[in-house]
Write a protein that holds these residues in place. Sequence first.
Motif, mmCIF file in Angstrom:
data_model
loop_
_atom_site.group_PDB
_atom_site.id
_atom_site.type_symbol
_atom_site.label_atom_id
_atom_site.label_comp_id
_atom_site.label_asym_id
_atom_site.label_seq_id
_atom_site.Cartn_x
_atom_site.Cartn_y
_atom_site.Cartn_z
ATOM 1 N N ALA A 277 -17.645 6.797 -13.514
ATOM 2 C CA ALA A 277 -16.386 6.282 -14.057
ATOM 3 C C ALA A 277 -15.199 6.581 -13.146
ATOM 4 N N ALA A 278 -15.223 7.732 -12.472
ATOM 5 C CA ALA A 278 -14.110 8.099 -11.595
ATOM 6 C C ALA A 278 -14.045 7.238 -10.341
ATOM 7 N N ASP A 279 -15.086 6.450 -10.080
ATOM 8 C CA ASP A 279 -15.132 5.608 -8.881
ATOM 9 C C ASP A 279 -14.816 4.150 -9.190
ATOM 10 N N ILE A 280 -14.210 3.899 -10.345
ATOM 11 C CA ILE A 280 -13.826 2.544 -10.738
ATOM 12 C C ILE A 280 -12.309 2.415 -10.661
ATOM 13 N N TRP A 281 -11.852 1.344 -10.011
ATOM 14 C CA TRP A 281 -10.427 1.160 -9.769
ATOM 15 C C TRP A 281 -9.990 -0.259 -10.103
ATOM 16 N N SER A 282 -8.716 -0.392 -10.463
ATOM 17 C CA SER A 282 -8.096 -1.701 -10.657
ATOM 18 C C SER A 282 -7.210 -2.011 -9.455
ATOM 19 N N VAL A 283 -7.275 -3.255 -8.977
ATOM 20 C CA VAL A 283 -6.421 -3.681 -7.865
ATOM 21 C C VAL A 283 -5.645 -4.926 -8.280
ATOM 22 N N ARG A 284 -4.422 -5.042 -7.739
ATOM 23 C CA ARG A 284 -3.604 -6.228 -8.021
ATOM 24 C C ARG A 284 -4.200 -7.466 -7.378
ATOM 25 N N SER A 285 -4.791 -7.239 -6.201
ATOM 26 C CA SER A 285 -5.349 -8.356 -5.443
ATOM 27 C C SER A 285 -6.291 -7.792 -4.394
ATOM 28 N N PHE A 286 -7.097 -8.669 -3.852
ATOM 29 C CA PHE A 286 -7.964 -8.294 -2.738
ATOM 30 C C PHE A 286 -8.044 -9.469 -1.780
ATOM 31 N N SER A 287 -7.912 -9.187 -0.495
ATOM 32 C CA SER A 287 -8.086 -10.226 0.517
ATOM 33 C C SER A 287 -8.724 -9.608 1.749
ATOM 34 N N PHE A 288 -9.473 -10.443 2.458
ATOM 35 C CA PHE A 288 -10.100 -9.997 3.707
ATOM 36 C C PHE A 288 -10.124 -11.163 4.678
ATOM 37 N N THR A 289 -9.686 -10.908 5.888
ATOM 38 C CA THR A 289 -9.734 -11.916 6.946
ATOM 39 C C THR A 289 -10.400 -11.316 8.171
ATOM 40 N N CYS A 290 -11.019 -12.179 8.967
ATOM 41 C CA CYS A 290 -11.607 -11.777 10.248
ATOM 42 C C CYS A 290 -11.384 -12.910 11.243
ATOM 43 N N GLY A 291 -10.534 -12.652 12.229
ATOM 44 C CA GLY A 291 -10.205 -13.677 13.213
ATOM 45 C C GLY A 291 -9.579 -14.893 12.554
ATOM 46 N N ASP A 292 -9.795 -16.038 13.160
ATOM 47 C CA ASP A 292 -9.244 -17.284 12.619
ATOM 48 C C ASP A 292 -10.241 -18.028 11.746
ATOM 49 N N GLY A 293 -11.468 -17.508 11.682
ATOM 50 C CA GLY A 293 -12.508 -18.306 11.036
ATOM 51 C C GLY A 293 -12.962 -17.833 9.682
ATOM 52 N N PHE A 294 -12.378 -16.724 9.160
ATOM 53 C CA PHE A 294 -12.857 -16.256 7.870
ATOM 54 C C PHE A 294 -11.719 -15.650 7.073
ATOM 55 N N ALA A 295 -11.608 -16.060 5.816
ATOM 56 C CA ALA A 295 -10.626 -15.474 4.902
ATOM 57 C C ALA A 295 -11.089 -15.707 3.468
ATOM 58 N N VAL A 296 -10.979 -14.660 2.656
ATOM 59 C CA VAL A 296 -11.302 -14.747 1.242
ATOM 60 C C VAL A 296 -10.195 -14.043 0.475
ATOM 61 N N GLU A 297 -9.884 -14.545 -0.722
ATOM 62 C CA GLU A 297 -8.746 -14.003 -1.470
ATOM 63 C C GLU A 297 -9.072 -13.979 -2.953
ATOM 64 N N LEU A 298 -8.752 -12.824 -3.596
ATOM 65 C CA LEU A 298 -8.936 -12.652 -5.029
ATOM 66 C C LEU A 298 -7.641 -12.171 -5.650
ATOM 67 N N GLY A 299 -7.494 -12.437 -6.948
ATOM 68 C CA GLY A 299 -6.371 -11.895 -7.696
ATOM 69 C C GLY A 299 -6.732 -10.540 -8.284
ATOM 70 N N PRO A 300 -6.152 -10.162 -9.422
ATOM 71 C CA PRO A 300 -6.459 -8.885 -10.058
ATOM 72 C C PRO A 300 -7.966 -8.717 -10.248
ATOM 73 N N SER A 301 -8.454 -7.528 -9.915
ATOM 74 C CA SER A 301 -9.910 -7.309 -9.881
ATOM 75 C C SER A 301 -10.254 -5.874 -10.262
ATOM 76 N N GLN A 302 -11.513 -5.694 -10.620
ATOM 77 C CA GLN A 302 -12.100 -4.371 -10.776
ATOM 78 C C GLN A 302 -12.912 -4.060 -9.512
ATOM 79 N N VAL A 303 -12.895 -2.782 -9.117
ATOM 80 C CA VAL A 303 -13.615 -2.351 -7.917
ATOM 81 C C VAL A 303 -14.445 -1.127 -8.269
ATOM 82 N N ALA A 304 -15.721 -1.156 -7.862
ATOM 83 C CA ALA A 304 -16.611 -0.004 -8.009
ATOM 84 C C ALA A 304 -16.993 0.493 -6.625
ATOM 85 N N PHE A 305 -17.021 1.808 -6.456
ATOM 86 C CA PHE A 305 -17.404 2.413 -5.178
ATOM 87 C C PHE A 305 -18.718 3.176 -5.334
#
Length: 543
Positions: free
Chosen positions: A66-94
């Motif tokens: 339970a201590a490894d669960i987090w809320s984020v406002r948004s999540f995005s990841f890009t790599c170079g010019d050829g890859f990008a993904v975007e999310l809004g509010p999300s849950q994250v588990a580690f």
Amino acid sequence: MSSRKPGDSALRVPQVIVQTVVFLIAAVAGPSAHARQEQDVNLASRYPASLDASEPPVGRSWSCDAADIWSVRSFSFTCGDGFAVELGPSQVAFGVHQGNVVWAYVQPDAPGRVLRAPVGTGEEVRSIFLRFNPAVLGHVFPPGTVVGQGKAAFAAWGRRAATWKINAAWQSGNLPVIPWRKSIVVDLETSVARRLFMTDTEAGTVKYEPFFERRPLPPLTPVTETDSLRAFDEVWEAFDREYAMFGVRPGVNWAKLRETFRPRAAAARTTYETAAAIADLLRPLEDLHVWVNCGDENVPGYSRSRPLNANWQAAEALVGPLRDSRRGAAWARTEDGIAYLNVYALSDAELPDLVDKMLETLGDSWGLVLDLRFNGGGDELLARAIAGRFLDRPRVYSRNQYRSGPKHDDLGPMLDRVVEPRGPWRFEAPVVVLIGPCTMSSAESFALMLAQAPQTTTLGDRTAGSSANPRRIETGLNITVNLPRWIDRLPDGRPLEPGGVEPEVYVKAAPEAFTPRSDPVLLCALEKLRESPAESRRPGRKP
């Protein structure tokens, strides 16, 4: 537990079940209002990195609580010019190993979007499984995006994703290894398919792996409250009647655990959620033989770190090329006449005959190393047949008890298990038996059998400390539970669990010490045998 041989590449492509995926229910994924905090969270300071990529790669056990669960406002990841993904509010588990984040699972409240990619541009994103070096955690999840703890129930979904996906990349023995800092694996479940991308953040390149399109997370099956509670109660009552290990688990309050987790089963809307509630009910038993399956998925339960204290390639470097039967045993012989026999599985009915043939070839050896470090168990009767080739007379190697009444401490009489000599001749030269944390279940019994022979010495590290003689509970919801039924004991009556079989000679070494050219345990065994004067050496098979 099934046995495994090392040498699995950290990037090896797995063979898993072809299924389709559905979006997990929003009720679990959605961030709770109370989790929102005014001050942003710096995850890099919460999980300071202390591990880095290594050679050879080392598999790391993980936990997700339970201590490894987090809320984020948004999540995005890009790599170079050829890859990008975007999310809004999300849950994250580690997934965490010794304070280091070794994987992350992100699920948005509402589907996100693939903005740019070699394949899948424009598709909705329903979840993301990420693999990255712990040192880049703060770059992947910047402080400005993390708002606080998430919902504890989301941990089950994170564990589910990791169990299914961890063997896609950067793994050894289905455990995560630490990637290079430039390497980030982005494993998407989209509205169309599973999309796995290997990204290089230094070069700005992206490689798509189409192999995984056919291997998404399995679909979820709806369940009624009545059926869910019936399955939960069936499992609780079966353990209450039959589980013999309550006596060595004094901290377990079985009635209280039912009160705690039964409401989870009542709230379940899918069979996986029911199975997860059952797995969490059973987790406090801390029993490696207790497991839960939901269809083709193993539902994560209790586990503990058991690093392999061996390296298959190093064995070949030290004793010569191995002749592998592919049926549970391999052998070699050193130039100076020491035999090496590796029994890595106990599942093939022909194994005793195969070992008999190997011993005929190795009978003139003046010493033998018998390696059980890769052996995770199987059929104890096969182990008895092999061990009989080393015994001088019948010997008790283990004792066990079953439940005999309704109380948790109602145990029947102590039953001796005996191994008998077998075969036309006995291998009488000195034998060193290698054991370690991955030696488990029937392989531990095998080690105890061999330890009764007067010419043997056990060497290495403690075994897993887990035995079962189980039965399977089939709940009718495609949920299967493994129920251990006995308490296994050493010949002197002490429980095998949790301490396992202790070697006569300890060889402690870090996992990093085992490389394709280095095996401290095997080296110690060879040195021990070579201590005997040449004039005292005699063949294992007497003329």
